[in-house]
Design an enzyme around this catalytic site. Structure first.
Site, PDB file in Angstrom:
ATOM      1  N   HIS A   1      -3.550  -4.851  17.871  1.00 17.73           N
ATOM      2  CA  HIS A   1      -4.507  -5.808  16.461  1.00 17.73           C
ATOM      3  C   HIS A   1      -5.483  -5.714  16.809  1.00 17.73           C
ATOM      4  O   HIS A   1      -6.752  -6.678  15.861  1.00 17.73           O
ATOM      5  CB  HIS A   1      -3.599  -7.439  16.129  1.00 17.73           C
TER       6      HIS A   1
ATOM      7  N   LYS B   1      -4.285   5.544  10.199  1.00 19.47           N
ATOM      8  CA  LYS B   1      -3.217   5.842  10.087  1.00 19.47           C
ATOM      9  C   LYS B   1      -3.689   4.111   9.269  1.00 19.47           C
ATOM     10  O   LYS B   1      -4.346   3.399   9.468  1.00 19.47           O
ATOM     11  CB  LYS B   1      -2.361   4.966  11.474  1.00 19.47           C
TER      12      LYS B   1
ATOM     13  N   CYS C   1      -3.956  -8.266  21.601  1.00 19.36           N
ATOM     14  CA  CYS C   1      -2.628  -7.201  21.624  1.00 19.36           C
ATOM     15  C   CYS C   1      -3.777  -5.843  21.063  1.00 19.36           C
ATOM     16  O   CYS C   1      -4.264  -5.404  20.516  1.00 19.36           O
ATOM     17  CB  CYS C   1      -2.661  -7.292  19.917  1.00 19.36           C
TER      18      CYS C   1
ATOM     19  N   CYS D   1       1.473 -12.249  20.584  1.00 16.68           N
ATOM     20  CA  CYS D   1       0.576 -11.415  18.923  1.00 16.68           C
ATOM     21  C   CYS D   1       1.224 -12.324  18.031  1.00 16.68           C
ATOM     22  O   CYS D   1       2.148 -12.219  17.706  1.00 16.68           O
ATOM     23  CB  CYS D   1       0.127 -10.317  19.285  1.00 16.68           C
TER      24      CYS D   1
ATOM     25  N   CYS E   1       1.775  -9.284  15.311  1.00 13.15           N
ATOM     26  CA  CYS E   1       3.495  -8.478  15.674  1.00 13.15           C
ATOM     27  C   CYS E   1       4.713  -9.252  15.946  1.00 13.15           C
ATOM     28  O   CYS E   1       5.393  -8.907  15.467  1.00 13.15           O
ATOM     29  CB  CYS E   1       2.588  -7.793  16.858  1.00 13.15           C
TER      30      CYS E   1
ATOM     31  N   HIS F   1       0.645  -0.964  -0.275  1.00 14.10           N
ATOM     32  CA  HIS F   1      -0.248   0.111  -0.302  1.00 14.10           C
ATOM     33  C   HIS F   1       0.971   0.919   0.160  1.00 14.10           C
ATOM     34  O   HIS F   1       2.251   0.694  -0.070  1.00 14.10           O
ATOM     35  CB  HIS F   1      -0.897   0.244   1.136  1.00 14.10           C
TER      36      HIS F   1
ATOM     37  N   HIS G   1       4.236   1.620   2.455  1.00 11.72           N
ATOM     38  CA  HIS G   1       5.190   1.229   2.361  1.00 11.72           C
ATOM     39  C   HIS G   1       5.797   1.617   0.881  1.00 11.72           C
ATOM     40  O   HIS G   1       7.448   2.038   1.091  1.00 11.72           O
ATOM     41  CB  HIS G   1       5.370  -0.813   1.484  1.00 11.72           C
TER      42      HIS G   1
ATOM     43  N   LYS H   1      -0.285  -1.924   9.154  1.00 13.18           N
ATOM     44  CA  LYS H   1       0.037  -3.477   8.748  1.00 13.18           C
ATOM     45  C   LYS H   1      -1.288  -4.250   8.786  1.00 13.18           C
ATOM     46  O   LYS H   1      -2.300  -5.414   7.930  1.00 13.18           O
ATOM     47  CB  LYS H   1       0.718  -4.169   9.302  1.00 13.18           C
TER      48      LYS H   1
HETATM   49 ZN   LIG Z   1      -0.411  -7.424  17.929  1.00  9.48          ZN
END
Ligand SMILES: [Zn+2]
Length: 526
Positions: free
Chosen positions: A158, A305, A155, A130, A133, A21, A24, A308
């Site tokens: 996430h 934001k 998390c 996680c 992560c 995206h 990156h 990922k």
């Molecule tokens: Zn995470």
């Protein structure tokens, strides 16, 4: 033409599972602009990017897709990540994959050296992990779940349940390095930049570091721990080492000494890995720490934001298909102060494309070339007597190129472009003031007309050189139209730090027609 100054710049390596995206692409473009700048300035430049291919998450996705993790990674590298680099015109020197033999072998070598030196021990570990992560989560990032995850620990990034892992692990004695890292941050304030990122890391380390679990034994997609092949190396520990294995660590010490240490460009969400774990690993191995770790900000789209986990992602091709790769590069480098968060919007992109690229720079180039063609049959006229107006332009070109170089040195790419753009604005004002079309009406003004157009052409010559790291396609076309290839050689061979030296384009050079550098965009986007 290397000056002997080594400049080695890296991007984070892409996690192959992600879809590319604009976040990156933003990181890639920033590193590429800096690399192109230093390369053209004659510094001994090396730019590295690549892919991160190990870990449990990749294994799970590959299995779910009925394939092996290596085949899965091959497919994504070929179909997603290398095409991304082409889309935004990245001129990287190397592309490393963490499944490369040169990487895996030397990860093992590095780890063995740490083990031999007593920095690794085995222990029992039980903690919340996680998979999103790929990290055992610190207390500060563990929160209570809501909705379907009520009653579970999730998390903070996430919002997904954490897994309680209980394993025999190998640990890196990272706690030994708390004081040395704090001393490093103190002695070298530029080591972590920008300042806000530096302060955050210092606060984190001041709480004291724990030892780091660096192996996993519940799955096998990774680099095997050299003395115990029932374990694979923790994916971050493996991934960080790409920055040294790519430049000869363990296999070509001469190359390694030439390149290392590097400037790392990273998103601030992975700053801690690069500014804490990574230098601790290097210190333990007796290697130099990075030259700098620069944490850039987040791209916000509609106030959120891009990351990922929240793939509100916009594919870079959505932008480049309409505006082209140069405009993509320019927009993100110009509109966002590098290091701070910045908002992307189609309206802003469209407005800057029209006013700055098409009307500001593109139109300037077209008008000047057209007037030289019309009034001088396309032959660059000689510069006759200079007036104050010309001296102002000379001074501005010289000052702007010095300021741009100083800004690039500080990784302030947005400031560098703003400095260069002063030349665009000055030249546009100069042409309006000097009215070459009026001068052309009286043969008595022929010398003066020649001086005015020569000044404009020389300004364009400097702009082509200074903007080539940002706008490689448009400047290459301008360079050809100026006839500069024959007169001065290839654009990428022009010494960038001498771009501001006046009078390089020889009179008598033949210019040629220039199609609009930034054509009007008919369709309304979005
Ligand atoms: Zn995470």
């Amino acid at each position: 033409m290397a000056s002997g100054n080594s400049f080695y710049i890296t991007t984070p390596i892409f996690y192959v599972n992600d879809a590319p995206h604009i976040g990156h692409a933003y990181t890639e473009v920033a590193a590429d602009v800096l690399a192109r700048w230093h390369r053209q300035a004659g510094d001994d430049t090396w730019s590295l990017t690549g892919t991160d291919e190990h870990g449990e998450k990749i294994l799970r996705t590959a299995t779910a897709n009925g394939t092996t993790p290596k085949e899965w990674a091959d497919k994504l590298v070929t179909e997603a990540w290398k095409p991304l680099l082409a889309t935004i015109n990245i001129k990287n020197d190397d592309f490393i994959r963490t499944t490369d033999e040169r990487h895996e072998t030397n990860v093992q070598l590095f780890l063995q050296r740490l083990f031999d030196a007593g920095f690794v021990y085995s222990g029992e570990y039980e903690a919340l992990y996680c998979v999103g992560c790929e990290e055992f989560k610190p207390q500060s990032e563990i929160v209570d779940g809501t909705g379907p995850f009520e009653g579970q620990k999730v998390c903070a990034i996430h919002s997904k349940p954490l897994e309680l892992l209980q394993e025999k692990n190998y640990f890196f004695r990272m706690s030994d390095f708390t004081d040395r890292l704090l001393a490093l941050y103190e002695e070298r304030p530029e080591f972590i930049q920008p300042e806000s990122a530096r302060n955050e890391v210092i606060q984190f380390v001041k709480q004291g570091l724990s030892d780091l679990s660096i192996s996993r034994s519940s799955f096998d997609w990774g680099v095997k721990v050299p003395w115990d092949d029932s374990h694979v190396v923790y994916v971050w520990f493996d991934a960080l080492l790409n920055y040294v294995t790519a430049v000869g660590y363990g296999q070509d010490e001469e190359e390694f000494a030439r390149r290392w240490p590097a400037t790392h460009i990273v998103g601030k969400d992975i700053l801690r890995f690069h500014a804490v774990i990574w230098p601790a690993m290097l210190l333990a191995a007796g290697l130099e720490v990075p030259k700098q770790v620069f944490g850039h900000g987040w791209l916000l789209v509609g106030g959120e934001k891009m990351s990922k986990s929240k793939l509100t992602g916009i594919a870079p091709t959505e932008i480049t298909d309409t505006f082209g790769s140069d405009a993509f590069r320019y927009y993100f480098m110009r509109a966002i102060a590098f290091g701070q968060d910045g908002s992307f919007s189609w309206e802003d992109l469209s407005a800057r494309y029209q006013s700055e690229l098409a009307n500001g720079f593109g139109n300037l180039a077209s008008r000047v070339i057209a007037m030289v063609t019309r009034y001088f049959d396309g032959v660059v006229p000689a510069e006759a007597e200079r007036t104050d107006a010309e001296l102002v332009i000379h001074a501005e070109v010289s000052a702007a190129s010095d300021l741009a170089d100083a800004s690039m040195e500080k990784l302030a790419v947005h400031d560098a472009i703003a400095a260069i753009w002063r030349i665009v604005d000055e030249l546009n004002g100069y042409i309006t003031d000097q009215e070459p079309w009026a001068l052309s009406k009286d043969e008595a003004n022929r010398e003066r007309l020649g001086t005015v157009l020569y000044t404009a052409l020389e300004g364009l010559r400097a702009l082509a050189v200074l903007l080539s790291p940002v706008l490689p396609e448009a400047t290459a076309r301008l360079w050809t139209a100026l006839g500069a290839v024959g007169a001065l050689g290839a654009l990428e061979d022009q010494p960038l730090r001498e771009a501001g030296t006046w009078g390089q384009l020889p009179a008598g050079t033949q210019v040629s027609a220039l199609e609009a550098l930034f054509p009007r965009i008919e369709a309304t986007v979005n």
